[in-house]
Structure formats: C-alpha cells, structure tokens
Scaffold this active site. Structure first.
Site, PDB file in Angstrom:
ATOM      1  N   MET A 163      47.984  -4.033  14.083  1.00  0.00           N
ATOM      2  CA  MET A 163      48.331  -3.524  15.417  1.00  0.00           C
ATOM      3  C   MET A 163      49.095  -2.212  15.276  1.00  0.00           C
ATOM      4  SD  MET A 163      49.286  -6.978  17.555  1.00  0.00           S
ATOM      5  CE  MET A 163      49.461  -6.045  19.085  1.00  0.00           C
ATOM      6  N   SER A 213      42.113   1.378  17.384  1.00  0.00           N
ATOM      7  CA  SER A 213      41.719   2.495  16.521  1.00  0.00           C
ATOM      8  C   SER A 213      41.191   1.933  15.208  1.00  0.00           C
ATOM      9  CB  SER A 213      42.914   3.416  16.256  1.00  0.00           C
ATOM     10  OG  SER A 213      43.448   3.910  17.473  1.00  0.00           O
ATOM     11  N   VAL A 253      41.114  -2.302  11.447  1.00  0.00           N
ATOM     12  CA  VAL A 253      41.125  -2.400  12.910  1.00  0.00           C
ATOM     13  C   VAL A 253      42.577  -2.465  13.356  1.00  0.00           C
ATOM     14  CG1 VAL A 253      40.515  -3.810  14.916  1.00  0.00           C
ATOM     15  CG2 VAL A 253      38.898  -3.595  13.008  1.00  0.00           C
ATOM     16  N   GLU A 254      42.982  -1.520  14.204  1.00  0.00           N
ATOM     17  CA  GLU A 254      44.345  -1.498  14.744  1.00  0.00           C
ATOM     18  C   GLU A 254      44.269  -1.742  16.249  1.00  0.00           C
ATOM     19  OE1 GLU A 254      47.424  -0.685  13.337  1.00  0.00           O
ATOM     20  OE2 GLU A 254      46.859  -0.021  11.323  1.00  0.00           O
ATOM     21  N   LEU A 255      44.718  -2.919  16.684  1.00  0.00           N
ATOM     22  CA  LEU A 255      44.802  -3.193  18.120  1.00  0.00           C
ATOM     23  C   LEU A 255      46.068  -2.547  18.656  1.00  0.00           C
ATOM     24  CD1 LEU A 255      44.256  -7.040  17.785  1.00  0.00           C
ATOM     25  CD2 LEU A 255      42.522  -5.417  18.572  1.00  0.00           C
TER      26      LEU A 255
END
Ligand code: ZN
Length: 350
Positions: free
Chosen positions: A202, A217, A280-282
């Site tokens: 995140m 992103s 994967v960056e929430l």
C-alpha cells in the site's frame, strides 16, 4: 470470478471536505455479498480463517508454515491448484499495509471451496502459492518493519526492525538473511519456482494530471540485468492487473509506480532470478474505500490467475504497460488522512 460485489454508496469526510477534487470516494464502492470483509484480521484470526479454508476445501488448499517471526508468530503459505503455470502472491511484507491479505483470503475461499466451472478451469492450468501476510509482527505492531529490537539495519530502523522488502537480493541466501520474513518468502520462492510473483503493498495518496485520485500504482522489475523474458512477462502482468483493477469499481484509477532499482526489493530480486515480477501498491484512500480496495486487490489476483489459465496473459503486448500513466503529485498533507504513515520516508517506498 464468482464474487458478487454488492454496490453501496460511500461518502467520506474527504469527499465532503474537498469538493473540488474528484475522488473515488464519490464512486459506488463495492462490498462483498456476505457483508463487509475484515480489513485487518488479527494473526490469530488469520490462522483460524486459513484452517477453516483448508478444512472446507477438503485438501484442495494446503496451508503450511514457512517461517517464524522474531515474536514467534508463524508465517503462512497457502497453495491451491494443480496446473503447470505457477503463480506466487505475497501480501503485507510491510505490516501496516494490510489490504492485500483479506483479498487473498477471499480468493483462496473462492478457488478452494466448492469451485465452479470457471474456478476449476483455473485450477487445472494454474498452481497458486500465496504468502498470506508475510510480516505478522509488523501487522500486530502496526508498523512497516519487522520486529527486531537488536536491529541496526542498512534498511529499516535501529531498535525497531528491518524493512523486509530490502532483503530479497538474489545473492542473499535464506540462512544468512537477518530478516526471517524475507527469508521465508525466498525459501518459498526457491521451493515453488514460480513463473510470476506479485507482491501486494500500500502507498499514500496521489492525484493524476487531471486531479483524479490514483487508487493503485504498479511496476515491473527495473534493476539492471533482468532478462527480456522476465521483463516482458512482468510488463504483460502489469497491463493485465491494471485493466482488472480499473474495472473493479467506478473511480478506480491506476498509474505506474516510481520504484527504485535496488536488487533487494522483491520486485527486482525475483525478476533478476528469472520470474515475471510485479509490485502492486493500493492507495490508502481512506476507511470508507477499504472494501473497494480489497475488491480491487482481489480483481488483480483473480484476473492474473484467469489470464494465465486461458493464455491471454501471454498474448498481451508488453509495451502496452507503457500506456499506463505515471503517478502524479501527493495529496496535500492535510488531506492524506490515514495515508500519512506512508509518506514519512518520501516517495520511493516499494
Ligand atoms: Zn510496502
């Protein structure tokens, strides 16, 4: 794939305070059909949930302990499927970045317990290994790092702990790794030999050039020396995950992630070791959007598994990843809300 996301309307304080700034908080947020999902189950609740999934799956889901933290907590891996394509997902290397973990639990339930025709088609083609919450001490302490009061680390904080996502270098053997969480992930990687690794994190809150909030992103391995095959598969997976996440809910808005080249970052390390590899960056878009962000992580995990199974992942033009826009500016500090802990060390925080 069969999950029914019920549409509920979410209005957040952020939306009310910032009417000029378009925000996903204004969109209809999905919520699991069975009611809200716990975004932060305790590690004991996580253990019970995994046990329950394993039992209900009648052996289809195999839960193992792949390591032990410095506070004595088990690090769990769950494997499901019998296919030749091996996908490995990792959640919550950073303890205060929780939302990949409940998404992984939902996916394991949907694939493992009474799979339908679509799920069986995936399981025939794919074997999935999920390290569910790689950093349980960090989760319990609500901190990025692992727990190690003796640490005086190059990456991390003295007296607090190491940053697990800086200790995956290909040359660092698990038995020499000072970070049990990173060693456990690496051992699972070596044993499972995945074609693709996806690492769920995140980030803080950002906007794009149009002032729309960015909700996630993504990035592929950027370290020098990643071979073309691994890089292409990584970029195909970034494109597939971005599309799945954009389709997840109204207002979902995916950018690239401006990550660094250091080889100890999992995204880079597993690319250097020859696998496709994706970060994967929430975005931490606030409490009212957490169900939507869990759904978005689920859609990334599910979409990648399905596209690997039906072969479409391997047909994507790797260069289509370049069509995803760059991440824009941070939201002003006063509007960051709960995202502020992600901002303290700057922008480059895989
Ligand atoms: Zn992280």
């Amino acid at each position: 794939m069969k999950r029914n996301w019920r549409i509920v309307t979410a209005v957040t304080a952020f939306a009310l305070l910032s009417p000029a700034l378009a925000s996903p908080a204004l969109a209809d947020a999905p919520e699991a059909a069975g009611g809200p999902i716990d975004p932060r189950p305790s590690t004991e609740e996580l253990r019970r949930h995994l046990d329950w999934i394993e039992k209900r799956s009648r052996g289809a889901v195999d839960v193992t302990t792949i390591g032990t933290t410095n506070q004595g907590r088990p690090i769990f891996n769950a494997t499901v499927g019998t296919g030749p394509l091996r996908l490995m997902y990792v959640t919550q290397q950073h303890g205060n970045e929780p939302l990949g973990t409940p998404a992984a639990l939902e996916l394991l339930e949907d694939l493992g317990i009474r799979p339908g025709k679509d799920e069986r088609a995936v399981l025939d083609r794919v074997t999935l290994s999920v390290v569910v919450r790689a950093n349980p001490d960090g989760h319990e302490l609500d901190q990025r790092y692992n727990h190690d009061p003796d640490a005086d680390p190059e990456y991390g904080e003295p007296g607090v702990g190491y940053d697990p996502n800086r200790y995956h270098s290909p040359s660092l053997a698990p038995e020499d790794n000072p970070v049990p969480e990173a060693a456990a992930v690496r051992r699972q990687y070596d044993a499972f030999d995945p074609h693709l690794v996806v690492d769920y994190h995140m980030q803080g809150r950002y906007i794009d050039d149009d002032g729309e909030e960015i909700t996630a992103s993504l990035m592929w391995p950027t370290a020098p020396g990643v071979d073309d095959g691994a890089r292409d598969l990584s970029r195909q997976a970034v494109a597939v995950s971005a599309e799945a996440m954009e389709d997840s809910y109204d207002g979902a808005n995916v950018s690239l992630y401006p990550g660094g080249d250091y080889e100890g970052i999992a995204r880079n390390a597993y690319g250097l070791m020859g696998s496709g590899s994706v970060l994967v960056e929430l975005s931490a878009t606030g409490p009212d959007m957490e169900q939507a962000q869990i759904a978005s992580a689920y859609d990334s995990m599910d979409g990648l598994a399905r596209s690997a199974a039906d072969g479409s992942l391997f047909e994507v033009d790797p260069d289509s990843a370049d069509d995803i826009p760059e991440r824009g500016d941070p939201l002003p500090a006063g509007q960051q809300g709960q995202a502020q802990p992600f901002q303290v060390e700057g922008d480059d925080l895989d």
